[in-house]
Design a protein around this motif. Structure first.
Motif, PDB file in Angstrom:
ATOM      1  N   LYS A  17      44.631  37.881  49.390  1.00  0.00           N
ATOM      2  CA  LYS A  17      45.546  37.213  48.457  1.00  0.00           C
ATOM      3  C   LYS A  17      46.870  36.858  49.130  1.00  0.00           C
ATOM      4  CE  LYS A  17      45.508  40.634  45.537  1.00  0.00           C
ATOM      5  NZ  LYS A  17      44.528  41.538  46.184  1.00  0.00           N
ATOM      6  N   SER A  18      47.442  37.794  49.848  1.00  0.00           N
ATOM      7  CA  SER A  18      48.741  37.558  50.485  1.00  0.00           C
ATOM      8  C   SER A  18      48.637  36.530  51.607  1.00  0.00           C
ATOM      9  CB  SER A  18      49.323  38.869  51.016  1.00  0.00           C
ATOM     10  OG  SER A  18      49.571  39.751  49.950  1.00  0.00           O
ATOM     11  N   THR A  19      47.552  36.585  52.350  1.00  0.00           N
ATOM     12  CA  THR A  19      47.333  35.592  53.411  1.00  0.00           C
ATOM     13  C   THR A  19      47.197  34.203  52.800  1.00  0.00           C
ATOM     14  OG1 THR A  19      46.261  37.253  54.796  1.00  0.00           O
ATOM     15  CG2 THR A  19      45.808  34.943  55.320  1.00  0.00           C
ATOM     16  N   LEU A  20      46.452  34.100  51.717  1.00  0.00           N
ATOM     17  CA  LEU A  20      46.316  32.816  51.024  1.00  0.00           C
ATOM     18  C   LEU A  20      47.669  32.343  50.492  1.00  0.00           C
ATOM     19  CD1 LEU A  20      44.757  30.460  49.827  1.00  0.00           C
ATOM     20  CD2 LEU A  20      44.168  31.949  47.883  1.00  0.00           C
ATOM     21  N   ALA A  21      48.441  33.252  49.926  1.00  0.00           N
ATOM     22  CA  ALA A  21      49.775  32.880  49.421  1.00  0.00           C
ATOM     23  C   ALA A  21      50.623  32.293  50.545  1.00  0.00           C
ATOM     24  CB  ALA A  21      50.457  34.093  48.796  1.00  0.00           C
ATOM     25  N   GLN A  22      50.590  32.913  51.708  1.00  0.00           N
ATOM     26  CA  GLN A  22      51.355  32.400  52.858  1.00  0.00           C
ATOM     27  C   GLN A  22      50.870  31.005  53.255  1.00  0.00           C
ATOM     28  OE1 GLN A  22      54.025  33.644  54.126  1.00  0.00           O
ATOM     29  NE2 GLN A  22      53.998  35.687  53.270  1.00  0.00           N
ATOM     30  N   THR A  23      49.568  30.839  53.314  1.00  0.00           N
ATOM     31  CA  THR A  23      48.989  29.536  53.690  1.00  0.00           C
ATOM     32  C   THR A  23      49.392  28.455  52.695  1.00  0.00           C
ATOM     33  OG1 THR A  23      47.109  30.620  54.757  1.00  0.00           O
ATOM     34  CG2 THR A  23      46.816  28.303  54.113  1.00  0.00           C
ATOM     35  N   LEU A  24      49.227  28.739  51.408  1.00  0.00           N
ATOM     36  CA  LEU A  24      49.581  27.757  50.380  1.00  0.00           C
ATOM     37  C   LEU A  24      51.091  27.507  50.335  1.00  0.00           C
ATOM     38  CD1 LEU A  24      47.266  28.710  47.371  1.00  0.00           C
ATOM     39  CD2 LEU A  24      46.975  26.866  49.032  1.00  0.00           C
ATOM     40  N   GLY A  25      51.867  28.557  50.522  1.00  0.00           N
ATOM     41  CA  GLY A  25      53.317  28.403  50.513  1.00  0.00           C
ATOM     42  C   GLY A  25      53.789  27.422  51.574  1.00  0.00           C
ATOM     43  N   THR A  73      59.303  26.874  40.434  1.00  0.00           N
ATOM     44  CA  THR A  73      58.086  26.874  41.251  1.00  0.00           C
ATOM     45  C   THR A  73      57.877  28.253  41.845  1.00  0.00           C
ATOM     46  OG1 THR A  73      59.253  26.171  43.255  1.00  0.00           O
ATOM     47  CG2 THR A  73      58.318  24.425  41.876  1.00  0.00           C
ATOM     48  N   TRP A  74      56.604  28.616  42.039  1.00  0.00           N
ATOM     49  CA  TRP A  74      56.283  29.892  42.674  1.00  0.00           C
ATOM     50  C   TRP A  74      54.793  29.998  42.972  1.00  0.00           C
ATOM     51  CZ3 TRP A  74      53.053  31.560  38.908  1.00  0.00           C
ATOM     52  CH2 TRP A  74      53.424  31.440  37.577  1.00  0.00           C
ATOM     53  N   ILE A  75      54.528  30.860  43.933  1.00  0.00           N
ATOM     54  CA  ILE A  75      53.182  31.374  44.170  1.00  0.00           C
ATOM     55  C   ILE A  75      53.337  32.882  44.053  1.00  0.00           C
ATOM     56  CG2 ILE A  75      51.322  31.722  45.848  1.00  0.00           C
ATOM     57  CD1 ILE A  75      52.132  29.024  47.100  1.00  0.00           C
ATOM     58  N   ILE A  76      52.548  33.484  43.180  1.00  0.00           N
ATOM     59  CA  ILE A  76      52.607  34.928  42.979  1.00  0.00           C
ATOM     60  C   ILE A  76      51.239  35.511  43.295  1.00  0.00           C
ATOM     61  CG2 ILE A  76      52.997  36.812  41.350  1.00  0.00           C
ATOM     62  CD1 ILE A  76      54.753  34.891  39.717  1.00  0.00           C
ATOM     63  N   ASP A  77      51.210  36.470  44.233  1.00  0.00           N
ATOM     64  CA  ASP A  77      49.941  37.123  44.513  1.00  0.00           C
ATOM     65  C   ASP A  77      49.983  38.574  44.064  1.00  0.00           C
ATOM     66  OD1 ASP A  77      49.691  39.169  46.882  1.00  0.00           O
ATOM     67  OD2 ASP A  77      51.133  37.700  47.607  1.00  0.00           O
ATOM     68  N   GLY A  78      48.868  39.002  43.488  1.00  0.00           N
ATOM     69  CA  GLY A  78      48.736  40.384  43.042  1.00  0.00           C
ATOM     70  C   GLY A  78      48.085  40.453  41.680  1.00  0.00           C
ATOM     71  N   ASN A  79      47.589  41.604  41.357  1.00  0.00           N
ATOM     72  CA  ASN A  79      46.881  41.785  40.092  1.00  0.00           C
ATOM     73  C   ASN A  79      47.808  42.326  39.005  1.00  0.00           C
ATOM     74  OD1 ASN A  79      44.346  40.851  41.070  1.00  0.00           O
ATOM     75  ND2 ASN A  79      44.148  42.762  42.184  1.00  0.00           N
ATOM     76  N   TYR A  80      48.198  43.570  39.065  1.00  0.00           N
ATOM     77  CA  TYR A  80      49.155  44.190  38.150  1.00  0.00           C
ATOM     78  C   TYR A  80      49.008  43.729  36.694  1.00  0.00           C
ATOM     79  CZ  TYR A  80      51.362  46.088  42.282  1.00  0.00           C
ATOM     80  OH  TYR A  80      51.612  46.769  43.440  1.00  0.00           O
ATOM     81  N   GLY A  81      48.206  44.461  35.954  1.00  0.00           N
ATOM     82  CA  GLY A  81      47.905  44.130  34.572  1.00  0.00           C
ATOM     83  C   GLY A  81      49.113  44.051  33.662  1.00  0.00           C
ATOM     84  N   SER A  82      50.189  44.765  33.989  1.00  0.00           N
ATOM     85  CA  SER A  82      51.365  44.778  33.112  1.00  0.00           C
ATOM     86  C   SER A  82      52.037  43.418  33.002  1.00  0.00           C
ATOM     87  CB  SER A  82      52.378  45.821  33.589  1.00  0.00           C
ATOM     88  OG  SER A  82      52.823  45.517  34.899  1.00  0.00           O
ATOM     89  N   THR A  83      51.819  42.544  33.978  1.00  0.00           N
ATOM     90  CA  THR A  83      52.434  41.206  33.929  1.00  0.00           C
ATOM     91  C   THR A  83      51.400  40.083  34.027  1.00  0.00           C
ATOM     92  OG1 THR A  83      52.804  41.144  36.329  1.00  0.00           O
ATOM     93  CG2 THR A  83      54.586  42.050  34.962  1.00  0.00           C
ATOM     94  N   ILE A 134      47.596  34.044  42.273  1.00  0.00           N
ATOM     95  CA  ILE A 134      46.465  34.421  43.113  1.00  0.00           C
ATOM     96  C   ILE A 134      46.102  35.858  42.771  1.00  0.00           C
ATOM     97  CG2 ILE A 134      45.593  34.735  45.457  1.00  0.00           C
ATOM     98  CD1 ILE A 134      47.761  32.691  46.367  1.00  0.00           C
ATOM     99  N   ILE A 135      44.844  36.047  42.335  1.00  0.00           N
ATOM    100  CA  ILE A 135      44.365  37.374  41.977  1.00  0.00           C
ATOM    101  C   ILE A 135      43.068  37.651  42.717  1.00  0.00           C
ATOM    102  CG2 ILE A 135      45.502  37.500  39.726  1.00  0.00           C
ATOM    103  CD1 ILE A 135      42.952  36.512  38.411  1.00  0.00           C
ATOM    104  N   GLY A 136      42.662  38.906  42.735  1.00  0.00           N
ATOM    105  CA  GLY A 136      41.419  39.291  43.386  1.00  0.00           C
ATOM    106  C   GLY A 136      41.502  40.707  43.892  1.00  0.00           C
ATOM    107  N   GLY A 137      40.408  41.186  44.421  1.00  0.00           N
ATOM    108  CA  GLY A 137      40.350  42.549  44.911  1.00  0.00           C
ATOM    109  C   GLY A 137      41.271  42.781  46.100  1.00  0.00           C
ATOM    110  N   SER A 138      41.677  44.022  46.265  1.00  0.00           N
ATOM    111  CA  SER A 138      42.472  44.392  47.442  1.00  0.00           C
ATOM    112  C   SER A 138      41.647  44.134  48.690  1.00  0.00           C
ATOM    113  CB  SER A 138      42.863  45.862  47.371  1.00  0.00           C
ATOM    114  OG  SER A 138      43.696  46.098  46.273  1.00  0.00           O
ATOM    115  N   GLY A 139      42.270  43.565  49.697  1.00  0.00           N
ATOM    116  CA  GLY A 139      41.578  43.253  50.929  1.00  0.00           C
ATOM    117  C   GLY A 139      40.903  41.896  50.939  1.00  0.00           C
ATOM    118  N   ALA A 140      40.978  41.164  49.817  1.00  0.00           N
ATOM    119  CA  ALA A 140      40.343  39.845  49.750  1.00  0.00           C
ATOM    120  C   ALA A 140      41.148  38.788  50.505  1.00  0.00           C
ATOM    121  CB  ALA A 140      40.153  39.418  48.294  1.00  0.00           C
TER     122      ALA A 140
END
Length: 169
Positions: A14-22, A61-71, A6-12
């Motif tokens: 992402k973490s809430t969606l990760a919790q819902t999908l999880g 299995t995993w859901i990962i939220d965040g942008n972080y270009g290094s990974t 899950i990627i996107g702008g801060s405040g969009a």
């Protein structure tokens, strides 16, 4: 869906969606902010952050939220599903402001330990510029993915309709 990015702008949201999908899919959730930020807003070194993220990617299995270009490249290569929350800048600015108020002097559950919510000018500017500076490269990278289910949502209404179509685990 077994490996979701899950990627996107801060405040969009992402973490809430990760919790819902999880919960819905019964998949473990990993917040990159919680990996990156150590107590007192001390960032992990780039090398250590990559190592910690690689440990998550080794799981089945995993859901990962965040942008972080290094990974980003590694996560996109291994994901079977990518969700990009491409919301308006105003929506994201609203999200970070609302979050700051809701978590005043508290650490969010998706954040590293002892990192109370803050909103400084530098972060505000980053959110303000995200759609202009980061989004084009995200679209370009997503266009090269094959055998990956890609979902791009422009607003929460579209996202909610999508979530309703997903079967429970």
């Amino acid at each position: 869906m077994k490996k979701v990015v899950i990627i996107g702008g801060s405040g969009a949201g992402k973490s809430t969606l990760a919790q819902t999908l999880g919960k819905k899919l019964e998949l473990p959730i990993y917040h990159l902010d919680a990996i990156h930020w150590q107590p007192g807003w001390v960032p992990l070194s780039r090398e250590q952050f990559i190592k910690e993220t690689e440990k998550v990617l080794e799981r089945d299995t995993w859901i990962i939220d965040g942008n972080y270009g290094s990974t980003m490249e590694q996560r996109l290569q291994q994901a079977d599903t990518v969700i990009f929350l491409h919301y308006s800048t105003i929506r994201c600015l609203y999200g970070i402001t609302k979050r700051r108020i809701a978590y005043r002097n508290k650490t969010r559950p998706d954040m590293g330990k002892d990192c109370p919510e803050k909103l400084d000018w530098e972060f505000f500017q980053w959110v303000l510029k995200f759609n202009r500076t980061k989004t084009p490269a995200i679209y370009e990278r997503l266009s090269t993915l094959r055998d990956t289910d890609i979902h791009i949502f422009k607003n929460r209404k579209e996202l909610q309709k999508y979530i309703q179509t997903l079967p429970d685990a």
